[in-house]
Design an enzyme around this catalytic site. Sequence first.
Site, PDB file in Angstrom:
ATOM      1  N   CYS A 149       0.824  -1.209   0.000  1.00 30.71           N
ATOM      2  CA  CYS A 149       0.000   0.000   0.000  1.00 30.71           C
ATOM      3  C   CYS A 149       0.858   1.259   0.000  1.00 30.71           C
ATOM      4  O   CYS A 149       0.536   2.248  -0.676  1.00 30.71           O
ATOM      5  CB  CYS A 149      -0.943  -0.011   1.195  1.00 30.71           C
ATOM      6  SG  CYS A 149      -0.141  -0.069   2.825  1.00 30.71           S
ATOM      7  N   ARG A 193       8.027  -2.995  18.001  1.00 30.56           N
ATOM      8  CA  ARG A 193       6.817  -3.705  17.570  1.00 30.56           C
ATOM      9  C   ARG A 193       6.192  -4.485  18.719  1.00 30.56           C
ATOM     10  O   ARG A 193       5.016  -4.876  18.648  1.00 30.56           O
ATOM     11  CB  ARG A 193       7.129  -4.660  16.418  1.00 30.56           C
ATOM     12  CG  ARG A 193       7.368  -3.980  15.081  1.00 30.56           C
ATOM     13  CD  ARG A 193       7.536  -5.019  13.989  1.00 30.56           C
ATOM     14  NE  ARG A 193       7.887  -4.442  12.703  1.00 30.56           N
ATOM     15  CZ  ARG A 193       7.022  -4.095  11.757  1.00 30.56           C
ATOM     16  NH1 ARG A 193       5.727  -4.264  11.973  1.00 30.56           N
ATOM     17  NH2 ARG A 193       7.422  -3.590  10.611  1.00 30.56           N
ATOM     18  N   ARG A 229       3.700   4.026  13.251  1.00 34.37           N
ATOM     19  CA  ARG A 229       2.399   3.429  13.515  1.00 34.37           C
ATOM     20  C   ARG A 229       1.668   4.243  14.584  1.00 34.37           C
ATOM     21  O   ARG A 229       2.244   4.575  15.616  1.00 34.37           O
ATOM     22  CB  ARG A 229       2.556   1.977  13.957  1.00 34.37           C
ATOM     23  CG  ARG A 229       3.283   1.115  12.927  1.00 34.37           C
ATOM     24  CD  ARG A 229       2.473   1.007  11.625  1.00 34.37           C
ATOM     25  NE  ARG A 229       3.281   0.509  10.529  1.00 34.37           N
ATOM     26  CZ  ARG A 229       3.500  -0.773  10.271  1.00 34.37           C
ATOM     27  NH1 ARG A 229       2.981  -1.694  11.056  1.00 34.37           N
ATOM     28  NH2 ARG A 229       4.237  -1.135   9.239  1.00 34.37           N
ATOM     29  N   ASN A 310      -5.154   2.030   3.688  1.00 32.91           N
ATOM     30  CA  ASN A 310      -4.130   1.009   3.490  1.00 32.91           C
ATOM     31  C   ASN A 310      -4.701  -0.366   3.157  1.00 32.91           C
ATOM     32  O   ASN A 310      -3.979  -1.239   2.660  1.00 32.91           O
ATOM     33  CB  ASN A 310      -3.235   0.893   4.733  1.00 32.91           C
ATOM     34  CG  ASN A 310      -4.023   0.822   6.019  1.00 32.91           C
ATOM     35  OD1 ASN A 310      -4.615   1.825   6.446  1.00 32.91           O
ATOM     36  ND2 ASN A 310      -4.043  -0.331   6.659  1.00 32.91           N
TER      37      ASN A 310
END
Length: 329
Positions: A149, A193, A229, A310
């Site tokens: 994306c 993450r 993010r 996305n």
Amino acid sequence: MRVAINGMGRIGRLLCRRLIALDGMELVAVNDIMDPENLAYLLRYDSVYGTLPGACSYREGRLEMNGRKFSVLRQEDARLLPWKELGVDIVLECSGKYSSRGKAAIHLAAGARKVLLSTTGSSDVPLLIYGFNQHALEQAGDIISPGGCMTNCATHVLYLLNSIGIESAHLNILHSYTSRQELVDTAHPHFRRGRAAAESIIPVEIDLAGSLERLLPGLHGRIAAVSTRVPVANGALADFTVQLKSRVGAQEVNSLFRTSSQHEYQGILEYNEEALVSLDIKGNTHSCVIDGTLTSVVGNHLKLITWFDNEYGYTSRMIDWLFYWKKLL
């Protein structure tokens, strides 16, 4: 065209939802190791796109959605998938486990005619971005990658800006959290993450610059990218900071994208001058929505802001690929 989906994560399920409503495409099978009843539930109820209108039920190896039926497989080894006996034309490889040429070719060996990845894939898989270099499909072979994306958003932007001339470009993609992050703090090979995705703004490393250099070799060594993010479930904002070779005004830049959105990139790129936020992008089919209200230039330094869904924007390009490939089969 007879289509199968391998891997029923976010992209696989959204493709499934959309394919059953398309004329000219027949979804014949999906494959995932999850419990089929759970799959039917997740297809019916989606936290981002809402409840699917109509019925969605599983019975005796087949799933029915709005009157269309297809097989549900639970085969972990792709070598054993029955693509030949099902007459599958194209496999949408959405599991993330078969993203190299050698692994994706397992679908061909199982009887599929073509394989379309749902990721950038390894360097030995042709990288073709719809709206940019899809004309190279006939020379690409039976396995292709449509990029990701972020690549679909950034390729068109950088290509158009390079008509002015780019010295360097820094990209920060403010992206919704994904399944590769964690809900609560836990151990993870990439420490960030492993932090709670809905509680922090989390920078993550991405391979976007390498993909863009493959597509735009004249910009080799001039692109850097990071993804940040943010705590939303859907939608992304791409922040381009570009040093141009020539001085241009913000209005000239906006005019370039406005014109392109009406002509060669119609349906791929959208130009906007309304006060959007990320929620407004949900369900948008474009790869990139230029926010003309936020374009600014200082000297040779350009700040360009774009939006994209996305998931929905990306699956729109995968569907474009299906219809484009169908013409050549």
